[in-house]
Design a protein around this motif. Structure first.
Motif, short mmCIF file in Angstrom:
data_model
loop_
_atom_site.label_atom_id
_atom_site.label_comp_id
_atom_site.label_asym_id
_atom_site.label_seq_id
_atom_site.Cartn_x
_atom_site.Cartn_y
_atom_site.Cartn_z
N TRP A 188 0.84 -1.19 0.00
CA TRP A 188 0.00 0.00 0.00
C TRP A 188 0.87 1.24 0.00
O TRP A 188 2.05 1.19 0.35
N LEU A 189 0.27 2.35 -0.43
CA LEU A 189 0.95 3.63 -0.46
C LEU A 189 0.12 4.65 0.30
O LEU A 189 -1.10 4.75 0.11
N ASP A 190 0.77 5.42 1.15
CA ASP A 190 0.12 6.52 1.82
C ASP A 190 -0.17 7.61 0.80
O ASP A 190 0.66 7.92 -0.04
N TRP A 191 -1.39 8.19 0.86
CA TRP A 191 -1.76 9.21 -0.11
C TRP A 191 -0.79 10.39 -0.10
O TRP A 191 -0.45 10.94 -1.15
N ASP A 192 -0.31 10.76 1.07
CA ASP A 192 0.61 11.89 1.15
C ASP A 192 1.87 11.66 0.32
O ASP A 192 2.51 12.61 -0.14
N GLY A 193 2.23 10.39 0.12
CA GLY A 193 3.44 10.07 -0.63
C GLY A 193 3.33 10.32 -2.12
O GLY A 193 4.34 10.46 -2.81
N ILE A 194 2.10 10.36 -2.63
CA ILE A 194 1.92 10.54 -4.07
C ILE A 194 1.02 11.73 -4.39
O ILE A 194 0.73 11.98 -5.56
#
Length: 231
Positions: A188-194
């Motif tokens: 998963w990816l944190d939204w803040d990262g993208i």
């Protein structure tokens, strides 16, 4: 605020799709995936049929039909079971139901729900939980894609470039992922990262790998998060 539904712990079905077991949770399951996966299926067998069951648990028909919204997240439940390779397999199988013919939409699109599932899944990013601040991570359908993220004050805005050289139906298993050159081991990816864009790079292979299978690699369970004091 922490929202929970008692039914989330009571209703789970395990289906079989082309020999691959598929989790079909209750409507409240997106917020409680870990709570469902552990007691009903477990992570040791990577999402296999309910122990001791002679047929898929709770279902009389061993198929998975993604033609309605409530179970669109089902293939992504494998991420919580430590089996991202099965997510890739079931998502690719479901994509075959979409064609460019007059009947190319599986089920009712309902204001774009089915189309959105296809687009997100093709990018290898999927919002499994409404209002959550992360995206589930899987294998893209295309070798490259560019997503323009709309501006919203200083919170977001930019261009996200996704690459997956050689992506295809057979080369669908994630071997490694990096975001702006930094390894991503979690599924998963944190939204803040993208939120402001970047470069998301995938290395894919023709057989399952160990990527995303370690304890702690699974996405968060919003329903299991600590209360935030909201009322």
């Amino acid at each position: 605020m922490r929202a929970r539904t008692a039914g989330a712990s009571l209703l789970t079905a395990v289906l079989l799709c082309s020999g691959v077991p598929v989790l079909l949770p209750a409507a409240s399951a997106p917020a409680e995936p870990a709570e469902l996966v552990n007691p009903f299926v477990g992570t040791q067998n990577f999402g296999n049929t309910f122990p001791g069951a002679s047929a898929p648990f709770g279902m009389g028909k061993p198929t998975y039909n993604p033609n309605n919204e409530p179970d669109l997240h089902a293939p992504y439940m494998y991420l919580w079971a430590g089996a991202p390779a099965k997510t890739a397999t079931v998502v690719r199988a479901a994509m075959t139901l979409f064609t460019n013919g007059p009947d190319g939409m599986t089920g009712n699109d309902d204001l774009g729900t089915m189309s959105a599932w296809y687009v997100f899944s093709s990018l290898g990013l999927y919002p499994t939980m409404s209002g959550a601040n992360f995206l589930a991570l899987s294998s893209p359908q295309f070798a490259s894609a560019t997503v323009r993220i709309g501006s919203y004050g200083k919170r977001q805005g930019g261009t996200l470039r996704i690459t997956a050289p050689g992506a295809g139906d057979s080369r669908r298993y994630v071997r490694s992922v990096s975001l702006n050159g930094r390894d991503v081991h979690r599924t998963w990816l944190d939204w803040d990262g993208i939120a402001h864009g970047g470069t998301l790079t995938h290395e894919l292979g023709t057989s399952p790998s160990s990527w995303g299978t370690a304890p702690g690699d699974e996405p968060p369970s919003v329903g299991g998060a600590a209360a935030d004091g909201g009322r």
